[in-house]
Design a protein around this motif. Structure first.
Motif, mmCIF file in Angstrom:
data_model
loop_
_atom_site.group_PDB
_atom_site.id
_atom_site.type_symbol
_atom_site.label_atom_id
_atom_site.label_comp_id
_atom_site.label_asym_id
_atom_site.label_seq_id
_atom_site.Cartn_x
_atom_site.Cartn_y
_atom_site.Cartn_z
ATOM 1 N N HIS A 352 35.866 -6.020 10.673
ATOM 2 C CA HIS A 352 36.765 -6.270 11.984
ATOM 3 C C HIS A 352 37.544 -4.847 12.203
ATOM 4 N N THR A 354 35.971 -0.984 13.666
ATOM 5 C CA THR A 354 35.315 -0.336 15.019
ATOM 6 C C THR A 354 33.841 -0.792 14.923
ATOM 7 N N ALA A 355 33.199 -1.288 16.202
ATOM 8 C CA ALA A 355 31.943 -1.557 16.171
ATOM 9 C C ALA A 355 31.015 -0.377 15.930
ATOM 10 N N THR A 356 31.512 0.941 15.382
ATOM 11 C CA THR A 356 30.679 2.194 14.913
ATOM 12 C C THR A 356 30.621 2.009 13.555
ATOM 13 N N TRP A 390 23.829 -6.832 8.033
ATOM 14 C CA TRP A 390 24.905 -6.074 8.114
ATOM 15 C C TRP A 390 26.033 -7.403 7.471
ATOM 16 N N VAL A 392 29.541 -8.232 7.532
ATOM 17 C CA VAL A 392 30.946 -7.877 8.567
ATOM 18 C C VAL A 392 31.982 -8.893 7.552
ATOM 19 N N GLN A 410 29.704 -6.196 21.556
ATOM 20 C CA GLN A 410 29.730 -4.660 21.573
ATOM 21 C C GLN A 410 28.942 -4.509 20.079
ATOM 22 N N HIS A 411 29.314 -4.939 19.136
ATOM 23 C CA HIS A 411 28.668 -4.959 17.764
ATOM 24 C C HIS A 411 27.405 -5.047 17.536
ATOM 25 N N ARG A 414 25.417 -2.713 19.663
ATOM 26 C CA ARG A 414 25.157 -1.116 18.901
ATOM 27 C C ARG A 414 24.342 -1.190 17.453
ATOM 28 N N ASN A 415 24.081 -2.317 16.840
ATOM 29 C CA ASN A 415 23.749 -2.370 15.621
ATOM 30 C C ASN A 415 22.634 -3.257 15.206
ATOM 31 N N TYR A 423 23.256 -10.920 10.293
ATOM 32 C CA TYR A 423 24.290 -10.487 9.793
ATOM 33 C C TYR A 423 24.976 -11.482 8.875
#
Length: 706
Positions: A352, A354-356, A390, A392, A410-411, A414-415, A423
């Motif tokens: 929790h 950045t979404a990068t 992933w 998170v 957004q997460h 992007r991923n 996830y």
């Protein structure tokens, strides 16, 4: 519709499907509230004319294009049924029935329910749940949940929440699960329990796994390596029987390998409802090379799987000191027939942020303050024998409620590449079981910790299933809980206020669990910058002398130097002043929305004000973050370039920080009690915001004495 004169209807459903049966409870309640008297019948006993039909499978065009876990809500064409739910599998039928119940609550009648469809964007949507026994993290933060986590009622409540929110995997993690789940046939000395105690433990796990399956949730057991039970360790003088909170040597003997291999096989054979297993290698493997660690997993875990009477799915955590090529080769050689997921920590323990993708779990030797590398060889080229998932993690807010839907969308955008199956969401240092943070109070209407944080789980679960789920769904749930007229403003306030921990974790880079605790502004073990040794609180000096996590963000020293040198920053850079301004703007707007919500007319449930208090707390923390950034920029500028006016600006900003912190303490002091944050290597730390006021004031003195 007149509730005193309910409309009789017939609902035909597949009675053989436990997931649909689970969803029918919600549908029946929604029908009753909408003024219908529903008669539930199995399709095989249903009359020719039914008003609601729930159907699994078939070969017509309505079904054949529906993906796994998907569904369609169809309207009758000029006749009956009024509404049909069609799906290709039990999970899809359950989700479709839950969607019908939700639409009915929002719209008030079956006639108003529109045609719609649902499909899972990501096929693996897992909750990471660390068990409090044989736990990875130790001490009171874990043990206080022991009793709660042995109660069937707790697991029913958790699994109900997961199913409604579209999670489809429950992963249970601890160091060494086997002696709690069976008495080893070959090594009975490994189990410390008598027959009656063993029977109770087995009944618990069988109940959890069966209840999960009845809600279309796949249960997994995941453990660390190399461990044995303490009783096995005592019997065989094995160092692996001593629990460790960190990395240490392990017992690589053939005896320990044989014991673990046999346990893997017996675990799969004894629990028919278990969907899969998982391993994390490294913690007690520091005396092994990467090649030896990977070979141990092949020779013990994978061999144990292949010796079992049925195949299961497999989770392999991406090793933090190994060459990804070794993992790829091992999984290619294994030729497992069920799904294989390689779990990869997104931004290490602080997902929790950045979404990068900026860093990953890597403890390879590197210069102090240097961030861990990203090794894309796990997915480049795309793997053939596994897919990525992933992890998170949330190690940043255990107390305050959180909910920012745009971050999650957004997460995912992007991923969620083709090589990504899904996830995990969860924590290492926090067990969302017993409610231990909130004081006894009339507005404490929930029983378990995860119920306090209901929106966190709803957002992650629903958006992992379908990122296009509109905000209107979450606004409607807020209005269902708290009454008409609050949904839009409350979700907006949630989103604005919940950006504070994301911004802090993006700006103040961190690695493993206790290198950052955003809601407390703590970093007990600073990892990417200065440690002044004063306290776990992030002092202004530590805040200045620190790397960012988000590659687009510029830290304070680099910004001040670029300003002094007249150097242009790269396009898209987020400077400290810009970050501070954004944090203040969002926080002040959140406060305005909270004030407006408190003034809305009508009776609200007692919990309403409690949730608003959390949002107000986040907003004051956001103001604190904004002024701490400004104070840090001014203080570093004064130290490098001088100027009494600049120093005064630093002092003034940090004095405002004291006021923001006092507001946080005022709000939280009335309904949150001091809680155990961590206990590690003989060090214990309790947390309450009021305990750190002296450190907030110390920042002012640091600036004044500069």
């Amino acid at each position: 519709m007149d509730p005193s004169s309910p409309t009789p209807i017939v609902v035909a459903h597949p009675a053989h499907s436990p997931p649909v049966y689970f969803a029918m409870v919600a549908l029946e309640q929604a029908l009753r509230q909408a003024g219908y008297a529903a008669r539930l019948v199995d399709h095989f006993q249903a009359p020719r004319k039914v008003q609601v039909s729930i159907r699994i499978g078939g070969f017509d065009r309505q079904v054949r294009d529906i993906p796994a876990e998907g569904y369609r809500l169809l309207r009758g064409q000029g006749g009956l049924p009024w509404v049909s739910v069609v799906a290709r599998d039990d999970a899809g039928a359950m989700y479709g029935t839950l969607e019908l119940a939700e639409q009915l609550r929002r719209r008030g009648s079956l006639e108003a329910v529109p045609e719609t469809q649902g499909a899972a964007r990501l096929g693996f949507r897992a909750l990471k749940f660390n068990l409090p026994w044989s736990s990875y993290r130790m001490g009171e933060p874990m043990t206080l949940h022991m009793e709660t986590c042995r109660q069937h009622a707790f697991w029913l409540a958790l699994l109900d929440m997961m199913a409604v929110n579209r999670f489809n995997a429950l992963t249970l993690w601890n160091l060494h699960p086997f002696p709690y789940m069976f008495r080893s046939r070959e090594f009975p000395e490994a189990c410390p329990f008598n027959d009656e105690e063993m029977k109770q433990w087995q009944a618990l796990f069988r109940f959890i796994f069966r209840a999960a399956r009845e809600r279309a949730i796949e249960p997994y057991v995941v453990w660390w390596n190399i461990f044995v039970s303490p009783s096995f360790g005592q019997a065989h003088n094995s160092v692996s029987g001593v629990p460790t909170d960190g990395i240490a040597p392990g017992d690589t003997s053939e005896l320990v390998a044989r014991y673990n291999r046999q346990c893997v096989t017996q675990l799969i054979d004894e629990y028919d409802d278990l969907a899969g297993i998982g391993v994390s290698l490294g913690e007690r493997m520091s005396n092994m090379t990467p090649e030896q660690r990977q070979r141990w997993i092949e020779d013990v875990v994978i061999a144990g799987m292949k010796a079992a009477r049925r195949p299961v799915k497999f989770i392999h955590r991406a090793p933090f000191t190994a060459d990804p090529v070794l993992l790829r080769q091992a999984l290619d050689r294994a030729q497992l027939t069920e799904a294989v997921y390689v779990e990869y920590k997104f931004n290490w323990s602080h997902g929790h942020s950045t979404a990068t993708l900026a860093i990953t779990h890597d403890v390879s030797p590197r210069p102090p303050g240097t961030p861990p590398k990203i090794d894309d060889r796990y997915w480049n080229p795309p793997p053939a024998s596994y897919r990525m998932a992933w992890m998170v993690r949330n190690e940043d807010f255990f107390i305050l409620r959180w909910g920012e839907p745009s971050f999650i969308r957004q997460h995912i955008a992007r991923n969620s590449h083709d090589y990504v199956a899904g996830y995990f969401v969860g924590s290492e240092g926090y067990v969302p079981a017993r409610e231990y943070a909130h004081v006894a109070h009339p507005h404490r209407t929930w029983t378990y910790a995860f119920q306090r944080q209901w929106l966190f789980y709803m957002l992650w679960g629903r958006l992992l299933y379908d990122p296009a789920t509109p905000d209107a769904v979450f606004e409607a749930e807020l209005e269902r809980r708290y009454g008409a007229g609050v949904g839009r403003d409350m979700l907006a306030a949630y989103a604005l206020a919940s950006r504070m921990p994301l911004r802090l974790a993006s700006f103040h880079g961190a690695t493993w669990d206790y290198t950052l605790y955003s809601e407390g502004f703590l970093a007990p073990y600073p990892s990417l910058g200065l440690n002044d040794g004063a306290s776990p609180f992030i002092s202004i000096d530590e805040f200045i002398d620190h790397r960012t996590l988000d590659p687009a963000m510029v830290n304070i020293p680099d910004y001040v130097k670029a300003l002094a040198d007249g150097t242009a920053l790269p396009d898209g850079s987020i400077t400290p002043p810009a970050l501070a301004d954004a944090s203040e703007a969002d926080s002040r707007q959140a406060l305005r929305l909270v004030q407006r919500l408190r003034g809305t007319p009508g009776q609200r449930p007692a919990e309403f004000d409690c949730e608003l208090d959390d949002l107000e707390t986040w907003a004051h923390l956001g103001l604190y973050l904004a002024d701490k950034i400004r104070g840090g920029v001014a203080l570093h500028t004064y130290r490098t370039r001088g100027g009494e006016a600049v120093k005064e600006s630093a002092v003034a900003a940090l004095q405002r920080c004291v006021g923001h912190w006092n507001n946080v303490c005022r709000i939280t002091g009335g309904h949150y009690q001091p809680v155990p944050y961590f206990q590690r290597q003989g060090v214990s730390l309790m947390f309450a915001w009021g305990d750190w006021t002296d450190q907030v004031e110390r920042d002012v003195q640091i600036a004044m004495n500069a």
